[in-house]
Each structure stands twice: as C-alpha cells, then as structure tokens.
Design a protein around this motif. Structure first.
Motif, PDB file in Angstrom:
ATOM      1  N   GLU A   1      -6.551  -8.977 -10.558  1.00  0.00           N
ATOM      2  CA  GLU A   1      -5.485  -8.091 -10.079  1.00  0.00           C
ATOM      3  C   GLU A   1      -6.006  -6.837  -9.382  1.00  0.00           C
ATOM      4  N   LEU A   2      -7.061  -6.246  -9.974  1.00  0.00           N
ATOM      5  CA  LEU A   2      -7.485  -4.949  -9.457  1.00  0.00           C
ATOM      6  C   LEU A   2      -8.547  -5.033  -8.369  1.00  0.00           C
ATOM      7  N   ALA A   3      -9.477  -5.964  -8.532  1.00  0.00           N
ATOM      8  CA  ALA A   3     -10.569  -6.048  -7.563  1.00  0.00           C
ATOM      9  C   ALA A   3     -10.066  -6.232  -6.125  1.00  0.00           C
ATOM     10  N   PRO A   4      -9.069  -7.125  -5.891  1.00  0.00           N
ATOM     11  CA  PRO A   4      -8.596  -7.279  -4.504  1.00  0.00           C
ATOM     12  C   PRO A   4      -8.081  -5.969  -3.924  1.00  0.00           C
ATOM     13  N   ARG A   5      -7.485  -5.128  -4.748  1.00  0.00           N
ATOM     14  CA  ARG A   5      -7.001  -3.831  -4.264  1.00  0.00           C
ATOM     15  C   ARG A   5      -8.155  -2.906  -3.929  1.00  0.00           C
ATOM     16  N   GLY A   6      -9.231  -3.053  -4.738  1.00  0.00           N
ATOM     17  CA  GLY A   6     -10.420  -2.247  -4.485  1.00  0.00           C
ATOM     18  C   GLY A   6     -11.034  -2.576  -3.139  1.00  0.00           C
ATOM     19  N   GLU A   7     -10.889  -3.826  -2.737  1.00  0.00           N
ATOM     20  CA  GLU A   7     -11.452  -4.202  -1.429  1.00  0.00           C
ATOM     21  C   GLU A   7     -10.730  -3.493  -0.306  1.00  0.00           C
ATOM     22  N   GLU A   8      -9.438  -3.226  -0.529  1.00  0.00           N
ATOM     23  CA  GLU A   8      -8.671  -2.561   0.531  1.00  0.00           C
ATOM     24  C   GLU A   8      -8.950  -1.066   0.583  1.00  0.00           C
ATOM     25  N   ASN A   9      -9.377  -0.528  -0.537  1.00  0.00           N
ATOM     26  CA  ASN A   9      -9.442   0.918  -0.615  1.00  0.00           C
ATOM     27  C   ASN A   9     -10.667   1.341  -1.426  1.00  0.00           C
ATOM     28  N   LYS A  10     -11.548   2.097  -0.773  1.00  0.00           N
ATOM     29  CA  LYS A  10     -12.815   2.453  -1.392  1.00  0.00           C
ATOM     30  C   LYS A  10     -12.606   3.290  -2.650  1.00  0.00           C
ATOM     31  N   HIS A  11     -11.598   4.178  -2.566  1.00  0.00           N
ATOM     32  CA  HIS A  11     -11.316   5.054  -3.691  1.00  0.00           C
ATOM     33  C   HIS A  11     -10.862   4.242  -4.919  1.00  0.00           C
ATOM     34  N   PHE A  12     -10.037   3.226  -4.656  1.00  0.00           N
ATOM     35  CA  PHE A  12      -9.572   2.372  -5.752  1.00  0.00           C
ATOM     36  C   PHE A  12     -10.747   1.646  -6.398  1.00  0.00           C
ATOM     37  N   LEU A  13     -11.674   1.196  -5.551  1.00  0.00           N
ATOM     38  CA  LEU A  13     -12.821   0.458  -6.066  1.00  0.00           C
ATOM     39  C   LEU A  13     -13.633   1.337  -7.020  1.00  0.00           C
ATOM     40  N   GLU A  14     -13.850   2.580  -6.620  1.00  0.00           N
ATOM     41  CA  GLU A  14     -14.590   3.518  -7.475  1.00  0.00           C
ATOM     42  C   GLU A  14     -13.898   3.682  -8.819  1.00  0.00           C
ATOM     43  N   GLU A  15     -12.575   3.835  -8.742  1.00  0.00           N
ATOM     44  CA  GLU A  15     -11.791   4.010  -9.973  1.00  0.00           C
ATOM     45  C   GLU A  15     -11.923   2.783 -10.878  1.00  0.00           C
ATOM     46  N   LEU A  16     -11.871   1.619 -10.244  1.00  0.00           N
ATOM     47  CA  LEU A  16     -11.973   0.370 -11.007  1.00  0.00           C
ATOM     48  C   LEU A  16     -13.329   0.268 -11.686  1.00  0.00           C
ATOM     49  N   GLU A  17     -14.390   0.573 -10.909  1.00  0.00           N
ATOM     50  CA  GLU A  17     -15.744   0.498 -11.474  1.00  0.00           C
ATOM     51  C   GLU A  17     -15.868   1.425 -12.663  1.00  0.00           C
ATOM     52  N   LYS A  18     -15.300   2.621 -12.483  1.00  0.00           N
ATOM     53  CA  LYS A  18     -15.359   3.612 -13.551  1.00  0.00           C
ATOM     54  C   LYS A  18     -14.662   3.089 -14.813  1.00  0.00           C
ATOM     55  N   THR A  19     -13.541   2.418 -14.586  1.00  0.00           N
ATOM     56  CA  THR A  19     -12.755   1.966 -15.735  1.00  0.00           C
ATOM     57  C   THR A  19     -13.442   0.837 -16.501  1.00  0.00           C
ATOM     58  N   VAL A  20     -14.037  -0.095 -15.763  1.00  0.00           N
ATOM     59  CA  VAL A  20     -14.637  -1.242 -16.475  1.00  0.00           C
ATOM     60  C   VAL A  20     -15.880  -0.842 -17.261  1.00  0.00           C
ATOM     61  N   VAL A  21     -16.432   0.324 -16.948  1.00  0.00           N
ATOM     62  CA  VAL A  21     -17.565   0.802 -17.744  1.00  0.00           C
ATOM     63  C   VAL A  21     -17.167   0.880 -19.223  1.00  0.00           C
ATOM     64  N   LEU A  22     -15.882   1.132 -19.470  1.00  0.00           N
ATOM     65  CA  LEU A  22     -15.378   1.203 -20.847  1.00  0.00           C
ATOM     66  C   LEU A  22     -15.731  -0.047 -21.644  1.00  0.00           C
ATOM     67  N   LEU A  23     -15.754  -1.202 -20.938  1.00  0.00           N
ATOM     68  CA  LEU A  23     -16.019  -2.469 -21.614  1.00  0.00           C
ATOM     69  C   LEU A  23     -17.436  -2.527 -22.171  1.00  0.00           C
ATOM     70  N   ALA A  24     -18.321  -1.787 -21.549  1.00  0.00           N
ATOM     71  CA  ALA A  24     -19.732  -1.874 -21.908  1.00  0.00           C
ATOM     72  C   ALA A  24     -20.044  -1.123 -23.206  1.00  0.00           C
ATOM     73  N   PHE A  25     -19.107  -0.357 -23.694  1.00  0.00           N
ATOM     74  CA  PHE A  25     -19.361   0.408 -24.914  1.00  0.00           C
ATOM     75  C   PHE A  25     -18.416  -0.030 -26.020  1.00  0.00           C
ATOM     76  N   GLU A  26     -18.987  -0.358 -27.115  1.00  0.00           N
ATOM     77  CA  GLU A  26     -18.129  -0.746 -28.219  1.00  0.00           C
ATOM     78  C   GLU A  26     -17.415   0.479 -28.786  1.00  0.00           C
ATOM     79  N   ASP A  27     -18.164   1.566 -28.868  1.00  0.00           N
ATOM     80  CA  ASP A  27     -17.579   2.804 -29.373  1.00  0.00           C
ATOM     81  C   ASP A  27     -17.342   3.758 -28.200  1.00  0.00           C
ATOM     82  N   ALA A  28     -16.087   3.939 -27.894  1.00  0.00           N
ATOM     83  CA  ALA A  28     -15.740   4.696 -26.692  1.00  0.00           C
ATOM     84  C   ALA A  28     -16.208   6.142 -26.764  1.00  0.00           C
ATOM     85  N   THR A  29     -16.439   6.654 -27.976  1.00  0.00           N
ATOM     86  CA  THR A  29     -16.840   8.060 -28.061  1.00  0.00           C
ATOM     87  C   THR A  29     -18.198   8.278 -27.399  1.00  0.00           C
ATOM     88  N   ASN A  30     -18.997   7.190 -27.299  1.00  0.00           N
ATOM     89  CA  ASN A  30     -20.299   7.333 -26.647  1.00  0.00           C
ATOM     90  C   ASN A  30     -20.224   7.068 -25.147  1.00  0.00           C
TER      91      ASN A  30
END
Lengths: 239, 466
Positions: free
Chosen positions: A139-168
C-alpha cells in the motif's frame, strides 16, 4: 529622593520619545470601546463548533440564541473520525471520512498518506509484523515511488519493525500519542476545509493578534498591557 | 448603592447606544460603526490649476505632462501634483507613470509632495517631499543631495511609487518590479502624488489606476497581508488559553448548561484538557450564584419579568430595595415592553401609570422612559423606529444587567468593573484600543480595525453586512 512611577515613566518616555499613557487615560480608552455581546457570543460559538463540542454548541444556541456557523450534525461525524484516529482505529477513520465526502482523501494525497502511515504504525504497535510488512510494501511503497518525501517517511516508519523494544528505537516517537494527535488534527482540519469552514477557531488568532498589537504599540508608547491572557489583568508599563 | 450606580448607568448607556443606532437606521439590528467608513476621494487626474508656473503643458486628458522648452536653471522644473492627496485610510496607495519621451536629459521624477510644495522644484529637493529621479536613479528626500537608490529610467519605462500605510513607508517600482528598499515616510500629513519633467521634449503619462498597473499591486498587497498574518501566527500562546477564556465567559454570564456540557466533554477528551489552576480563586468568583443567575436569565429571556423580579426580590432583596434604581427601571421597562409585545395595551397603560412616575430623575431616565412609553403610539410597534425595544437583544441587556448586579453582591469580588466585563470582553477591548492607539499615532492612517470583519471572515467570501 524617590521618584513617583509617573515621573520615572515620563523621563523614560522623553529619552526614548515614547508616548506615555497613564492607567486612567488608558481605561477611558478601553471604556470607549464597545464590544457587542452578539459578537462575543459568535466567537464563543465559533470556538465550540470548530473544536467539536457539539453538545455544548447546542446548549449555547439555546442559552444565547446564537446560530452556529456550521451544521451541527456535521460536527458529530467529524468528531467520530477524529476520535477513531486518536484511539488507533485508522481503517475505521478512513471509511468514515469517505462516507462524509470521498473528495477529501482524493484531493489530499498527503493526508491520505499520513493516515496510511498511521495505520502502519498501529499494526507495528500491535505486534502484527507480517501484516505490517505486507501493508508497507503493497500500500505505501507505491506512493513512495510517486513522492520522495513520502518514501522518506515510509523508510523512517519501517525502522520501527527492526526494534523489539521501541524505547531503544531512534524513531520511537512515532509510537507516541502525539503522533496520533497530529494525524487526527490533520484529518480534522481537512474535513473543516471541505465544509468551507476555517480549520482553526478565531479566538486563538485574536489572542495572538492582541499580543502582536501590543508589541507593535510598545515601539511607540508606554501604556498598561495585558500580559497574562488567562486573567486579562491590566499591568502598568515597565520602565 | 455603588454597584447600582456603576452597573446601572453602564447598562443604561448601552441602551442609549442601541436607541441611537435604531434612530439612525431603524429596521436593522446592526451597529452604527459599520456605516462609519466614508469612501475617501482618490486622485484621478493632474491638477491643471495649480501646476508648475507654466513650465510644462498638461495634456487634454489631464493625465500627461510635457516640457516644451529648454530649461534654464533649477527653479523652472515642470512639476505637477495630482488633483487630490493620496487616500490614507487604507493599507496601500500606488500610482504609475510611463516615460513617453525622455527628452534631452531625461530629468523625469516621480514621488510625493506635501500641500503647498514649491511647484518649480523637483520632488525630493524641498522638505516634506520625496522623489525618485530618472536621470541618476537617486532618491531625494527633502534635500538637494540624492542618495543611491535604484536603476535609472528612461523612454519606454514605467515607474511606480506607493505608500504602505501599515509600515509608514514608500516603495518604488520599475517595469513591474520593486526597486530599492522601502523608504521611511516621515511626513504624517497629506501627500500628493507628484510627477516632474525638466528637459526639452520630456513627456510622461500618469496612471492613477484607471488602466491596469504594470506592477502587480494585488499580489503585493496579498503578500504584505500574508506576512503580517504569518508574524501573528508565529506567536505562541499557552495551551488551552482559549478554552479557559471560553469557560470563564460561560461562567461570567451564567450559561450554566453550556458550561456543564463543555466540562463533561473535556473530561473525556484526548488529551485531557488541564487548566493551570493559577487562577482557581477567580474561578470560584466566577461560579458565584451560577444557578440563580442562569434561572433569572432564562426567565428574562423568555419575557417572564414578573417571575424574574419576584425571584430576585427573594434571593437578593438588596438589589431591588431602592425602587428608583436603574435596575428596577430596566426591569419595569422590560415588563412594560412585554405587555406591549403581547398586545395587552390597556394593561401596559395601567402598568406605566403605576410604575413609571417614580423614575423622575430627568437626566438618568427621561429619554429612555419616553422611548418605552412611545411604543403605545404604534399599531405595529415592531416595524416602528422603536422596534429595537422588542428585539431579543433588549431582553439580553436587562438579563446582563441583573447578572452583573448579582455578581457584584459577591463579598469576595475584587473589582466592580469585573462584574461588567468578562475576560473575553476585556481582552477584545484591549485589542481594539491597541489598534486605535497605533493608528492614531500614525495620524489615523492605515486601515481601521473592525472586530466584526474578523468575525465575518472565512465564510467563503460572503459578507453579510454591507
């Protein structure tokens, strides 16, 4: 030899060529200003309506006879959308917005993206990793292709997945309540705009205008100011 | 009784303002001030009577000027002022000239001059004048020596000159672009748009706005307004200030139901609204007698003055003790008005005979008593010039007066004036007073501040008041 306040003020004023207006003179000017009750009622109504206090707005209409500048029924719908985002039910919110007026999201790609981003955040919050990944990519990646700013936001958001404990997590703030509130107020503003209503109540801008006008007048005159908006108390000019 | 003096006479004065407004424009509930603005006269052509001591020739259209001769010295400049001074009760004034022919030396100038300017000198050479000169691109302000300012201009160029009254500055343009930096306007009085020519065959035409300007004035104005708006928008105020002010307004006027509704809504809101309770003392003061104030307001608003009066007498006998007081006058006039509204004219007559006589203090009551009594003269009082008495705002005024009188009985009140004005009103009065003072320090130049304009803005461009 102590000087009276007025003497000091006058000396100061002469040095800076500022006009000094005493409290008595200023109060006379204030008394000459007539604010109509209807206008104040309108301001209060505008506040209640814009902030979404629908029941209070109804009561205020019956207690004062002031007509709201928007159909009160639409407030309930708008508040339902806002509440849905605030409590994390983004899908529900999107559906409600589209029921209200499908054009809102069609004409507002940034708002739509932010809602989808919020949806992703909620999936991650709830530990639905697979679903989140799928949603981000489909859903989100195709929108990121249209808009560089959206892509940055998306990348930033998925970083959350990489941490089990969000406080870190360096972008942990996305999980904060404030992120929901931000998205909710963006939707709220968009709905108001679509109803050709201003997105902010007038009262705060008048208060800001008061501070601005006082600051401007300070350049040329010393006069009693209101420094505390909550008490509206007049204070003698500082010298 | 002190409270009745101050509060009573305040509400009588509000009544008089309503009466005056109604006399000037009956059938309208709008306030007087909206009609106050008078259109200022605009410069439309060059002044042919008072110009340049014969050194230049003004065209038939009165919008062009030409220098036919060889100039001899600095005192034979062909200067022409506009027929009217620049209007000043606005944000901007602007005009343009186009150089048709730069003549032998191109000594064209554009600027502003005060009334009585020596019409044989270039604008800017004498005190109280400002000019941007074409041959050297210099700016002259009040003396013979110019200062580096903008580019030179010559045949084919369009040059403009304007005043920004908000900032008290001049601005200049060449071929649609701003040149130089804004120039402080020190002269407070009227200024005439002025143009001059000073060498053989120089010819310019003037445009006071009859034709479209080369410079995009509308866009310029929009940018100035946006700039002010963004400066105001950048100011931050403590969170929930507006909420606190609204709440205090509801408490002040006794709008108890709205208040309860608002408070229960904010309890469940996300994020919860927390007021900093630095003013909890004031809070107590404002909920004083809230329920009684609400009850009385509802009765008065519904026209049940008899009931309101007896309740008031029960709860606060001191307020209505003096039967010749302003508050009694207001209530009894209202009862009379209600009788007239309901068509009980005979009762109304009896009521007036029984009650009005005691209000025989001529300065305090006479005119208002007359207004009331005169209602009897009309078959259809609603559409008479006294129709304002039958409007809901009149009931509101009486209800507000009773509300203020009760607030004044609070033993903990700090100031009787606080019974008259809610905090919201105090803030709005300060706002208006600041704008008025700011404008008066600028010799009343610039736009006037109107609260209703802000209140009416943002409704899809619809402006109900005309």
């Amino acid at each position: 030899m102590p000087f009276s306040f007025l003497e000091v003020a006058q000396v100061y004023a002469m040095a800076s060529s500022k006009k000094v207006i005493t409290r008595d003179e200023w109060e006379k000017r204030l008394d000459d200003v007539k604010i109509r009750k209807e206008d104040m009622d309108k301001l209060v109504m505008n506040f209640l309506v814009t902030e979404g206090y629908v029941e209070a707005a109804e009561k205020f209409r019956s207690e004062t006879g002031t007509e709201p500048d928007i159909d009160l029924a639409t407030i309930t719908d708008r508040m339902a959308v806002k509440k849905a985002v605030q409590s994390g039910n983004v899908e529900d919110a999107i559906e409600k917005v589209n029921d209200l007026n499908p054009e809102i999201l069609d004409t507002n790609p940034q708002l739509f993206f932010h809602l989808q981003q919020q949806r992703l955040i909620e999936l991650i919050r709830n530990g639905k990793v697979e679903e989140a990944l799928e949603f981000a990519q489909e859903e989100l990646a195709p929108r990121g292709e249209e808009n560089k700013h959206f892509l940055e936001e998306l990348e930033k958001t998925v970083v959350l997945l990489a941490f089990e404990d969000a406080t870190n997590c360096p972008v942990g703030e996305l999980l904060d309540m404030s992120q929901r509130l931000k998205t909710a107020s963006e939707v709220n503003a968009a709905i108001l705009t679509s109803q050709s209503h201003e997105k902010d109540p007038k009262l705060p801008s008048l208060l800001k205008m008061l501070i601005w006008a006082q600051n401007k007048l300070d350049e040329k005159a010393a006069y009693p100011r209101i420094n505390n908006l909550s008490t509206a108390a007049l204070e003698d000019p500082l010298v | 009784m002190e409270a009745d003096d101050i509060i009573g006479s305040y509400y009588l004065s509000l009544w008089r303002i309503r009466a005056k407004a109604a006399a000037l424009s009956p059938f309208s509930s709008e306030n007087l001030e909206f009609n106050e603005e008078v259109e200022e006269e605009m410069p439309s052509e060059l002044d042919t009577v008072n110009s340049s001591g014969g050194f230049s020739i003004i065209g038939q259209d009165k919008l062009s000027v030409k220098y036919p001769n060889n100039h001899l010295h600095g005192h034979d400049v062909g200067v022409v002022q506009a027929n009217k001074a620049a209007p000043s009760k606005r944000l901007l004034f602007y005009f343009e000239i186009t150089v048709k022919d730069a003549g032998v030396k191109g000594q064209v100038a554009i600027g502003f001059t005060a009334p009585g300017f020596k019409l044989r000198r270039q604008p800017g050479w004498e005190s109280n004048s400002y000019g941007y000169h074409g041959d050297d691109g210099l700016l002259y302000r009040g003396q013979g020596k110019g200062e580096a300012f903008g580019p030179t201009y010559t045949t084919g160029d369009t040059v403009g000159c304007g005043i920004n009254y908000a900032d008290q500055q001049f601005f200049f343009t060449k071929n649609g672009e701003i040149v130089g930096s804004p120039v402080p306007k020190e002269v407070k009085g009227p200024l005439f748009p002025t143009v001059s020519v000073h060498s053989q065959n120089e010819e310019v035409t003037v445009n006071f706005g009859k034709d479209p300007f080369v410079f995009d004035l509308k866009d310029f104005e929009a940018r100035i307004r946006a700039d002010i708006q963004s400066k105001i928008g950048d100011i931050s105020i403590p969170q929930n200030t507006s909420y606190g002010i609204v709440r205090s307004y509801l408490q002040h006027y006794g709008y108890e139901e709205t208040l309860a509704s608002l408070e229960s809504a904010t309890k469940s809101s996300i994020p919860p609204i927390s007021l900093i309770h630095e003013n909890s003392m004031n809070d107590e003061e404002e909920v004083y007698a809230l329920n009684q104030r609400r009850t009385l307001r509802q009765l008065i608003r519904s026209g049940d003055i008899v009931n309101a009066f007896s309740k008031l007498q029960n709860w606060y006998p001191a307020i209505v003790q003096d039967e010749k007081s302003a508050i009694c006058f207001l209530l009894q006039c209202q009862e009379f008005i209600e009788l007239v509204r309901n068509g009980c004219l005979y009762k109304a007559v009896l009521y007036a005979r029984n009650n009005f006589e005691k209000f025989n203090c001529p300065l305090k009551f006479e005119d208002l008593r007359k207004d009331c009594g005169a209602l009897l003269a009309y078959v259809d009082p609603h559409s008479s010039s006294l129709g304002y008495l039958l409007q809901p705002q009149q009931r509101e005024l009486v209800a507000d007066a009773v509300n203020a009188m009760i607030l004044a009985t609070n033993p903990n009140k700090e100031d009787i004036k606080a019974c008259l004005h809610s905090r919201l009103e105090q803030l709005l009065r300060q706002l208006s007073a600041c704008f008025l003072e700011k404008r008066s320090l600028n010799a009343d130049q610039g736009e006037a501040f109107h609260l209703w304009r802000i209140l009416d803005s943002g409704k899809g461009g619809k402006c109900k008041r005309t």
